[in-house]
Motif scaffolding. Structure first.
Motif, PDB file in Angstrom:
ATOM      1  N   UNK A 116       0.825  -1.210   0.000  1.00 28.52           N
ATOM      2  CA  UNK A 116       0.000   0.000   0.000  1.00 28.52           C
ATOM      3  C   UNK A 116       0.863   1.266   0.000  1.00 28.52           C
ATOM      4  N   UNK A 117       0.463   2.251  -0.800  1.00 27.44           N
ATOM      5  CA  UNK A 117       1.144   3.540  -0.878  1.00 27.44           C
ATOM      6  C   UNK A 117       0.474   4.490   0.103  1.00 27.44           C
ATOM      7  N   UNK A 118       1.268   5.059   0.983  1.00 30.97           N
ATOM      8  CA  UNK A 118       0.746   5.978   1.998  1.00 30.97           C
ATOM      9  C   UNK A 118       1.345   7.354   1.758  1.00 30.97           C
ATOM     10  N   UNK A 119       0.488   8.333   1.540  1.00 31.23           N
ATOM     11  CA  UNK A 119       0.956   9.711   1.410  1.00 31.23           C
ATOM     12  C   UNK A 119       0.935  10.304   2.809  1.00 31.23           C
ATOM     13  N   UNK A 120       2.113  10.610   3.307  1.00 25.91           N
ATOM     14  CA  UNK A 120       2.247  11.099   4.680  1.00 25.91           C
ATOM     15  C   UNK A 120       1.915  12.575   4.798  1.00 25.91           C
ATOM     16  N   UNK A 121       2.376  13.378   3.820  1.00 29.72           N
ATOM     17  CA  UNK A 121       2.152  14.814   3.892  1.00 29.72           C
ATOM     18  C   UNK A 121       2.313  15.417   2.507  1.00 29.72           C
ATOM     19  N   UNK A 122       1.624  16.523   2.274  1.00 27.32           N
ATOM     20  CA  UNK A 122       1.744  17.285   1.029  1.00 27.32           C
ATOM     21  C   UNK A 122       1.842  18.748   1.436  1.00 27.32           C
ATOM     22  N   UNK A 123       2.928  19.410   1.015  1.00 22.42           N
ATOM     23  CA  UNK A 123       3.147  20.805   1.391  1.00 22.42           C
ATOM     24  C   UNK A 123       3.340  21.652   0.149  1.00 22.42           C
ATOM     25  N   UNK A 132       5.531  16.204  -1.966  1.00 18.82           N
ATOM     26  CA  UNK A 132       4.761  15.053  -1.495  1.00 18.82           C
ATOM     27  C   UNK A 132       5.702  14.112  -0.753  1.00 18.82           C
ATOM     28  N   UNK A 133       5.348  13.763   0.479  1.00 22.36           N
ATOM     29  CA  UNK A 133       6.117  12.798   1.263  1.00 22.36           C
ATOM     30  C   UNK A 133       5.299  11.519   1.372  1.00 22.36           C
ATOM     31  N   UNK A 134       5.917  10.402   0.960  1.00 20.67           N
ATOM     32  CA  UNK A 134       5.205   9.132   0.955  1.00 20.67           C
ATOM     33  C   UNK A 134       6.159   7.996   1.306  1.00 20.67           C
ATOM     34  N   UNK A 135       5.652   6.791   1.251  1.00 22.05           N
ATOM     35  CA  UNK A 135       6.489   5.612   1.478  1.00 22.05           C
ATOM     36  C   UNK A 135       6.905   4.965   0.155  1.00 22.05           C
ATOM     37  N   UNK A 136       6.867   5.710  -0.939  1.00 22.96           N
ATOM     38  CA  UNK A 136       7.240   5.189  -2.255  1.00 22.96           C
ATOM     39  C   UNK A 136       8.734   4.883  -2.298  1.00 22.96           C
ATOM     40  N   UNK A 137       9.083   3.670  -2.714  1.00 18.22           N
ATOM     41  CA  UNK A 137      10.482   3.268  -2.759  1.00 18.22           C
ATOM     42  C   UNK A 137      11.169   3.697  -4.056  1.00 18.22           C
ATOM     43  N   UNK A 138      10.410   4.143  -5.044  1.00 19.87           N
ATOM     44  CA  UNK A 138      11.009   4.529  -6.323  1.00 19.87           C
ATOM     45  C   UNK A 138      11.372   6.014  -6.388  1.00 19.87           C
ATOM     46  N   UNK A 139      11.238   6.725  -5.284  1.00 21.35           N
ATOM     47  CA  UNK A 139      11.648   8.127  -5.187  1.00 21.35           C
ATOM     48  C   UNK A 139      12.559   8.267  -3.964  1.00 21.35           C
ATOM     49  N   UNK A 140      13.628   9.067  -4.059  1.00 25.67           N
ATOM     50  CA  UNK A 140      14.544   9.214  -2.919  1.00 25.67           C
ATOM     51  C   UNK A 140      13.813   9.677  -1.660  1.00 25.67           C
ATOM     52  N   UNK A 141      13.924   8.908  -0.615  1.00 24.45           N
ATOM     53  CA  UNK A 141      13.268   9.180   0.674  1.00 24.45           C
ATOM     54  C   UNK A 141      11.751   9.309   0.550  1.00 24.45           C
ATOM     55  N   UNK A 142      11.172   8.836  -0.544  1.00 22.65           N
ATOM     56  CA  UNK A 142       9.727   8.907  -0.744  1.00 22.65           C
ATOM     57  C   UNK A 142       9.218  10.303  -1.060  1.00 22.65           C
ATOM     58  N   UNK A 143      10.116  11.231  -1.413  1.00 22.28           N
ATOM     59  CA  UNK A 143       9.734  12.627  -1.661  1.00 22.28           C
ATOM     60  C   UNK A 143       9.629  12.881  -3.160  1.00 22.28           C
ATOM     61  N   UNK A 144       8.497  13.479  -3.554  1.00 23.24           N
ATOM     62  CA  UNK A 144       8.259  13.824  -4.956  1.00 23.24           C
ATOM     63  C   UNK A 144       7.931  15.314  -5.028  1.00 23.24           C
TER      64      UNK A 144
END
Length: 142
Positions: free
Chosen positions: A57-64, A104-116
């Motif tokens: 599951x992809x979890x979006x932790x925060x969006x700023x 965007x801060x998430x738990x995505x492994x395909x972006x460095x530290x989950x940040x997009x």
């Protein structure tokens, strides 16, 4: 021959064990172009769509937002593998150039530290008001 096949099998197993497992965020686009628009013609709402192509599951932790003139809202529930979600952004449409970043801060492994980083660009212009007199002046021979 057996040694070569055994070596190949060990290499394949080792390589497979290092493959990334987890949630993966694939965006349709990381940039929204407002183009040239005016406040009266546009409500300023745009959407970034994404799909979880991972196996968790992809979890979006925060969006700023980079400033207070842009307000993001996003999918709060975890996005299951193979499913899609969206991040909606509302820009206040003040006249001038649009150059904003949404982080965007998430738990995505395909972006460095989950940040997009998502980008907004474009330009908001003053809506030109036309009057009856302007239209009359534009007609030749009158």
């Amino acid at each position: 021959m057996k040694r070569i096949l055994g070596l190949i099998a060990v290499i394949l197993i080792t390589t497979a064990s290092y493959a990334q497992a987890g949630a993966k965020m694939e965006l349709k686009s990381d940039t929204v172009d407002y183009g040239t628009t005016s406040k009266g013609d546009d409500n300023g709402i745009r959407t970034f769509e994404f799909t979880n192509t991972g196996d968790a599951p992809l979890i979006i932790k925060d969006v700023k937002s980079s400033c207070g003139c842009t307000v993001p809202s996003w999918t709060k529930d975890p996005v299951a593998p193979g499913k899609s979600g969206k991040i909606e952004v509302k820009y206040n449409m003040n006249p001038g150039p649009i150059r904003k970043t949404i982080t965007v801060q998430s738990n995505a492994v395909n972006h460095p530290d989950g940040v997009v980083a998502l980008k907004l660009k474009g330009e908001v212009v003053e809506k030109k008001e036309s009057s009856v007199l302007d239209k009359k002046k534009a007609i030749p021979n009158q």
